[in-house]
Structure formats: structure tokens, C-alpha cells
Design a protein around this motif. Structure first.
Motif, PDB file in Angstrom:
ATOM      1  N   THR A 142     -12.693  -1.984   8.746  1.00 54.39           N
ATOM      2  CA  THR A 142     -11.758  -2.698   9.611  1.00 54.39           C
ATOM      3  C   THR A 142     -11.757  -2.077  11.006  1.00 54.39           C
ATOM      4  O   THR A 142     -11.785  -0.852  11.147  1.00 54.39           O
ATOM      5  N   TYR A 164     -15.808  -9.215   4.941  1.00 51.19           N
ATOM      6  CA  TYR A 164     -15.294 -10.118   3.916  1.00 51.19           C
ATOM      7  C   TYR A 164     -15.903  -9.763   2.574  1.00 51.19           C
ATOM      8  O   TYR A 164     -17.124  -9.629   2.434  1.00 51.19           O
ATOM      9  N   ASN A 202      -1.870 -10.029  -1.767  1.00 52.77           N
ATOM     10  CA  ASN A 202      -2.309  -8.984  -0.849  1.00 52.77           C
ATOM     11  C   ASN A 202      -3.108  -7.884  -1.550  1.00 52.77           C
ATOM     12  O   ASN A 202      -3.228  -6.766  -1.051  1.00 52.77           O
ATOM     13  N   LEU A 220      -4.962  -5.819   0.946  1.00 52.48           N
ATOM     14  CA  LEU A 220      -5.162  -6.725   2.077  1.00 52.48           C
ATOM     15  C   LEU A 220      -3.876  -6.818   2.894  1.00 52.48           C
ATOM     16  O   LEU A 220      -2.796  -6.498   2.412  1.00 52.48           O
ATOM     17  N   ASP A 221      -4.012  -7.308   4.120  1.00 58.89           N
ATOM     18  CA  ASP A 221      -2.862  -7.654   4.959  1.00 58.89           C
ATOM     19  C   ASP A 221      -1.879  -6.487   5.076  1.00 58.89           C
ATOM     20  O   ASP A 221      -0.721  -6.575   4.672  1.00 58.89           O
ATOM     21  N   HIS A 266      -8.089 -12.918  -5.379  1.00 52.14           N
ATOM     22  CA  HIS A 266      -6.770 -12.334  -5.240  1.00 52.14           C
ATOM     23  C   HIS A 266      -6.236 -11.997  -6.631  1.00 52.14           C
ATOM     24  O   HIS A 266      -6.622 -12.611  -7.630  1.00 52.14           O
TER      25      HIS A 266
END
Length: 256
Positions: free
Chosen positions: A156, A171, A213, A224-225, A176
Motif C-alpha cells: 500500500t 489487488y 473488511n 482491508l479498509d 471477503h
């Protein structure tokens, strides 16, 4: 672009999502002007829910899918044009070393976000990246922390322009946690991964730790997030997710 100038979102798109939004506390309806502003203004990066901030209002995956469709149901030509314009405005082409992507090879783009636009960009050399607007550098910081701790992490980087921040990450084509749990039996390996993330989430006050997430890729858990760290009274937020069956602890309790 003639097709963009003449394009109109089918009325039933807004009717369907607004019908559901009317029933939720703290949410406001979408208008045609919201869509037009997003399509034509390069510095409006996403179509996000309009809601009162910092109130912890919950919404489901069904509603998030309807929000995504405000972008994803657009013709591919328009999706590509809109995102290319925004990426050009943000000069992403100049600041993405190490991701091995060429914006001239951009093949498709879709919104994969929950509350607001998070875009998966696919290139015709089989490379994919994710771009999202954020309020902080927490995603890059947290993934750097995971790297130091020898946890699996997602590459990231953080970018900023005109006081607005974005994150760009690789990616991973996984599932999920919500979808994974519906298709797979909970095993000890998953429990161990989630237990580690529950611990690090508690220590660093990571909020918003619901199932959407977490990503399961090659049987490994990736967070995630990362929007909230060092979050005040984070125990209360975690407790709400536990009561809703949407926390790591909810899965951990599935095995005696």
C-alpha cells in the motif's frame, strides 16, 4: 465526450436505492445532480453514501451493492473515461512506481467499495490495483506495521493532492470473510489468523472490523479498509459488531 454528455442514468437505479435509504436513520437520498457531478467533475472521486458522519450508522451488503451499481451499471466506455479523467487530474501516472501498471493499458474499472467508491483497475497485462480516497495515512501505516510484525500484508502507498489523501494498493483476488464463511467450514487455521488480527486490532484501536473488511486469499487473512486506528472507546464499537455477529470474535466462538 459525446456519450457522457448525452448519457442519463436510468431512473429506476436511483428509485431503488433511495427507497431503501428512506428507511435508514441518518442517510440522505441520492439525486441526479449527485451523479452528474461525479461524472463530470474530475476532483469528485466517488459516489458515496450521504449520511451523518461519525454516528456509526450500519447498512448491509445489499445496499452497498446498489450504491456500487450507480457506477458499475454505467457502460464500460463511460466508466473508463470517468476514471481516466480523475486519475489524470490526480497525476497517478507519475506516482505509482513499483506497481508495474501502465494507464494506457487500462482495460476495465469497477467499484468494489462499501460506503463510498473504491475502484479496482484492471490492466490488459493481468495487473490490478485498488484506488480509494481516504482521510488518513492509516492504511499504509498499518500494513507497514503488519510487515514489521511478520504478518501477511497488502502492498500500500499513500498519495496526497490538494489536502486530499488516497491510497493505492495491490489487488488480491480473494473473498471477503462474509462470502468465505458462506462457502467454507470454519477451521482452526482461520481461527488463529482472526485471533491475531483481533489482538492487534484491540491493541492499536482498529475500528470498523466487520466481515467485509477482511479478505481471505490463499487461506490467509488480510485486513482491508484501515480507516480507524487509535479509535476512542473502540471497545464499544467492537462490542456492537460482536452483538451483530460481524466481528472476528463471532467466528472464533464458532469452534468449541
Amino acid at each position: 465526450m459525446k456519450t457522457l454528455q448525452s448519457f442519463k442514468l436510468p431512473k429506476n437505479y436511483l428509485d431503488l436505492i433511495n427507497f431503501k435509504l428512506e428507511k435508514l436513520e441518518g442517510f440522505y437520498l441520492f439525486s441526479n445532480s449527485d451523479i452528474y457531478e461525479f461524472l463530470t467533475n474530475s476532483d469528485v472521486f466517488s459516489i458515496g453514501f450521504k449520511k451523518e458522519k461519525s454516528q456509526g450508522y450500519f447498512y448491509g451488503l445489499d445496499l452497498a451493492t446498489l450504491r456500487r451499481d450507480l457506477f458499475n451499471k454505467l457502460p464500460k466506455e463511460i466508466r473508463l473515461h470517468v476514471i481516466k479523467q480523475k486519475c489524470d487530474f490526480l497525476e497517478f501516472k507519475k506516482v505509482l512506481p513499483g506497481f508495474d501498471v501502465d494507464f494506457n493499458l487500462l482495460e476495465d474499472v469497477i467499484d468494489i467499495g462499501m460506503g463510498h467508491g473504491v475502484y479496482k483497475l484492471s490492466f490488459n497485462n493481468d495487473k490490478c490495483i485498488v484506488i480509494k480516497e481516504t482521510d488518513s495515512v492509516f492504511p499504509e501505516f498499518f500494513n507497514g506495521l503488519l510487515k514489521i510484525l511478520d504478518f501477511p500484508y497488502i502492498k500500500t502507498v499513500s498519495l496526497q493532492k490538494n489536502r486530499v489523501k488516497w491510497t493505492v494498493c495491490e489487488y488480491l483476488n480473494g473473498n471477503h470473510l462474509t462470502h468465505y464463511l458462506s462457502q467454507n467450514i470454519v477451521d482452526v487455521n482461520l481461527i488463529k489468523h482472526l485471533a491475531k488480527h483481533a489482538c492487534i486490532g484491540d491493541v492499536f484501536g482498529r475500528g470498523d472490523r466487520h466481515f467485509e473488511n477482511y479478505l481471505i486469499y490463499n487461506s490467509i487473512v488480510y485486513p482491508l479498509d484501515i480507516s480507524y486506528l487509535f479509535f476512542p472507546d473502540n471497545e464499544t464499537w467492537v462490542d456492537r459488531y460482536i452483538k451483530g455477529g460481524q466481528a472476528e470474535f463471532s467466528v472464533m466462538l464458532a469452534i468449541p
